[in-house]
Design a protein around this motif. Structure first.
Motif, short mmCIF file in Angstrom:
data_model
loop_
_atom_site.label_atom_id
_atom_site.label_comp_id
_atom_site.label_asym_id
_atom_site.label_seq_id
_atom_site.Cartn_x
_atom_site.Cartn_y
_atom_site.Cartn_z
N ASP A 234 0.87 -1.19 0.00
CA ASP A 234 0.00 0.00 0.00
C ASP A 234 0.90 1.24 0.00
O ASP A 234 1.76 1.39 0.88
CB ASP A 234 -0.89 -0.03 1.25
N VAL A 235 0.74 2.07 -1.02
CA VAL A 235 1.58 3.28 -1.08
C VAL A 235 0.68 4.52 -1.07
O VAL A 235 -0.50 4.44 -1.44
CB VAL A 235 2.46 3.27 -2.36
N THR A 240 -0.01 3.52 -10.08
CA THR A 240 0.15 2.98 -11.44
C THR A 240 1.64 2.78 -11.75
O THR A 240 2.04 1.74 -12.30
CB THR A 240 -0.46 3.97 -12.46
N GLU A 241 2.45 3.77 -11.35
CA GLU A 241 3.88 3.65 -11.60
C GLU A 241 4.47 2.49 -10.79
O GLU A 241 5.36 1.77 -11.25
CB GLU A 241 4.62 4.96 -11.21
N LEU A 242 3.97 2.32 -9.58
CA LEU A 242 4.47 1.23 -8.73
C LEU A 242 4.17 -0.13 -9.40
O LEU A 242 5.04 -1.02 -9.45
CB LEU A 242 3.81 1.28 -7.34
N ARG A 278 13.06 -2.15 0.32
CA ARG A 278 14.04 -1.06 0.31
C ARG A 278 14.04 -0.34 -1.05
O ARG A 278 14.04 0.88 -1.13
CB ARG A 278 15.43 -1.62 0.63
N ASP A 279 14.03 -1.10 -2.15
CA ASP A 279 14.05 -0.52 -3.50
C ASP A 279 12.84 0.37 -3.75
O ASP A 279 12.95 1.43 -4.37
CB ASP A 279 14.09 -1.62 -4.55
N ARG A 283 13.06 4.51 -4.27
CA ARG A 283 12.55 5.20 -5.45
C ARG A 283 11.51 6.25 -5.09
O ARG A 283 10.83 6.78 -5.95
CB ARG A 283 11.99 4.18 -6.43
N GLY A 284 11.33 6.53 -3.80
CA GLY A 284 10.54 7.67 -3.37
C GLY A 284 9.09 7.40 -3.01
O GLY A 284 8.32 8.30 -2.70
N TRP A 285 8.67 6.17 -3.06
CA TRP A 285 7.29 5.89 -2.68
C TRP A 285 7.15 5.88 -1.15
O TRP A 285 8.06 5.41 -0.46
CB TRP A 285 6.84 4.52 -3.20
N THR A 286 6.08 6.45 -0.66
CA THR A 286 5.81 6.37 0.78
C THR A 286 4.99 5.09 1.02
O THR A 286 3.83 4.98 0.59
CB THR A 286 4.99 7.60 1.23
#
Lengths: 309, 283
Positions: A234-235, A240-242, A278-279, A283-286
């Motif tokens: 869950d971000v 969509t990018e995830l 970690r990856d 890449r900046g996702w919360t």
């Protein structure tokens, strides 16, 4: 020691294979669940073990006795409850059990006590003098289970013992089976009600089109669903990018987008799972939630039986 | 003391507990009694005020014919569903997983059905007192007829049980059993007569007479229940001058019934064994 050994068992009806090279070993004292959709070959396998059907290939032994060559010895060892069965009209519950006790050559003097004990075991002590055709379906099922036990068999073969029962009757039946488990009986049980099987059984075998597609403890079979763990990710944003990122990620077998979160099937180990988290964060996702969803038996069953088709 | 086979005990318990059994006994005796009394009434009507003692033999014949007809009707009805009925009730598979052998199941079912038929036979014995009232018949003839009924019953029961083992449905089994019993009671007589006529026609064409009854005709008439029974009663019921067989007619009949019954029962036991379901006895 194995109570039941099935090796390459094959049964053909015309051109249709009911069982195809079915192999299974069941340890003594285990409760084994046999699952499969209708026509998967469960009843055929159980009928062969109950000496009611001759296989076209392979062998099956119960307690070391071959079901084809030594059926009489096998019958002494097993208690068999078919998926559909009838009862005799005009016999009382106690007479019904006494009849089967006599058919298993239990001495006449022991029968009244045995009948009483068995009726108590299946909670039918108050129905001793009731005619069996007047009992409810749930009671008949329990009586049939008591009937399986008259000769104190080491192995029980129960084909859909809880089918067609209301929830209360199912719970009662389940309780009786738990008691039998405590009595250290080897039980092979088939059912469509998978959560119940998961509760009752030590091991599960999944049959599909006559083939064994999974076999192991309930946990193993559940975990082995497509050889992967199910992860919920869950971000806070850019779902969509995830999903796109996950689709190209090694170890990710499949990705399903749910409203607000992604569900992936991950084949990597725990370290790889940590690396994945970690990856994603790098890449900046919360990340709001990153957790393993425990698959249940139903998921495993649906996945595995779907695969064969 | 050895215990009764559980299947036999259960069958007897179920059969005699049901209200149908006494009803069948009552109906059986009413039909049989009705035949005899009706016959006496008709004889009395044709010659009122007295009854010829010589008619007692005729009463006995009528009574025996009625008894044979009823047996041929009742026994297949009682036996043609014993195994297929278990199959239809879905109780057969469970029974086959017990320690009872398939043969013992077949034999017990048959003995139970025969016990009930024997009850019908013995219950009808007092009707024969009508015959003794007027004399004219030797007790040995009555015993002969009783033995004849018992061996006939055995064969009809074996036919019913084997049909019931072979056919999955009781309806088909019942119709087939009745068909076979009908052939035995009526068909063998007609066939014997027909073949005898063919032989006679051939003999006439050759301008000769048949010196003895052809073997096949003799065999058919010695195994036809109606003709055998009439001969036990002292009637002339044969085709042609007869011929010497290995056994007297009643011996041929009894041996045929008993041997056929035993073979049918053994085959039924073999057929009922689940391990033989798809196997042929002879390949």
């Amino acid at each position: 020691m194995n109570a039941i050994e099935i090796k390459s068992l094959t049964k053909v009806y015309g051109t249709n294979y009911a069982l195809r090279e079915f192999t299974l070993n069941i340890e003594a004292g285990r409760v084994y669940g046999l699952i499969g959709p209708n026509g998967a070959g469960k009843t055929t396998a159980m009928s062969i073990l109950a000496t009611l059907l001759a296989p076209d290939g392979g062998t099956a032994t119960v307690g070391g006795y071959d079901v084809v060559k030594e059926p009489a010895a096998v019958r002494r060892l097993i208690g068999y409850m078919p998926d559909f069965f009838g009862v005799y009209d005009g016999l009382k519950a106690s007479e019904y059990l006494e009849f089967y006790a006599a058919a298993y050559r239990i001495p006449a003097g022991e029968r009244p006590r045995l009948t009483r004990d068995l009726l108590e075991l299946v909670n039918l002590a108050d129905k001793t003098d009731t005619y069996v055709d007047l009992l409810s379906r749930g009671m008949k099922q329990r009586l049939a289970l008591a009937r399986c036990l008259v000769h104190d068999p080491a192995v029980l073969i129960l084909d859909e013992p809880a089918s067609g029962l209301d929830p209360r009757a199912r719970a009662e039946m389940k309780e009786v089976i738990r008691q039998l488990r405590r009595m250290n009986k080897t039980i092979l049980i088939s059912s469509h009600i998978l959560p119940e099987l998961a509760e009752m059984c030590d091991n599960i075998a999944i049959l599909e089109q006559g083939r064994l597609v999974a076999n192991g403890t309930v946990e193993e079979v559940t975990a082995a669903r497509q050889g992967a763990r199910i992860l919920k990710i869950d971000v806070a944003e850019k779902l969509t990018e995830l999903i796109e990122f996950l689709n190209n990620r090694p170890g990710v077998a499949s990705v399903d987008g749910e409203p607000g979160w992604a569900r992936i099937s991950f084949t990597g180990n725990k370290t790889a799972q940590g690396q994945l988290l970690r990856d994603i964060m790098d890449r900046g996702w919360t990340v709001l939630e990153f957790a393993e969803i425990k698959g249940n038996l139903e998921d495993a069953f649906m996945a595995m039986t779907g695969e064969v088709e | 003391m050895r215990e009764l086979n559980p299947v036999l005990l259960k069958e007897l318990r179920q059969r005699f507990r049901s209200y149908r059994s006494p009803l069948v006994v009552v109906l059986y005796l009413m039909v049989l009694g009705g035949f005899s009394l009706g016959f006496i009434y008709l004889r009395w009507r044709s010659a009122p005020a007295f009854f010829q003692p010589g008619s007692s033999k005729e009463i006995f014949t009528v009574l025996s014919m009625a008894q044979l007809g009823l047996l041929a009707f009742v026994v297949p009805g009682l036996t043609a569903g014993v195994i297929s009925g278990e199959r239809e009730r879905q109780t057969l598979n469970v029974l086959l997983t017990t320690e009872l052998s398939p043969l013992s199941i077949v034999v017990s079912k048959m003995v139970a059905a025969c016990s009930f038929t024997a009850l019908l036979l013995f219950a009808s014995l007092p009707l024969y007192s009508l015959v003794f009232m007027y004399g004219g018949l030797a007790p040995v003839q009555i015993l002969g007829v009783l033995a004849f009924f018992l061996v006939s019953m055995l064969l009809y029961a074996a036919i019913g049980v084997s049909c019931s083992t072979y056919f999955k449905r009781t309806g088909v089994s019942t119709v087939t059993s009745y068909g076979i019993v009908f052939f035995l009671v009526v068909g063998t007589g007609f066939l014997g007569g027909f073949i005898y006529e063919l032989y006679q026609h051939q003999a006439r064409m050759a301008m000769t007479n048949l010196q003895e009854t052809p073997f096949i005709v003799q065999l058919l008439q010695d195994t036809n229940p109606v003709m055998v029974m009439l001969r036990i009663l002292g009637e002339q019921a044969t085709f042609g001058p007869g011929r010497d067989m290995w056994l007297p007619y009643w011996g041929t009949y009894a041996v045929t019934c008993i041997v056929l019954s035993v073979l049918l029962i053994l085959w039924s036991g073999w057929k009922l064994n689940p391990m033989n379901h798809n196997r042929k006895l002879f390949r």
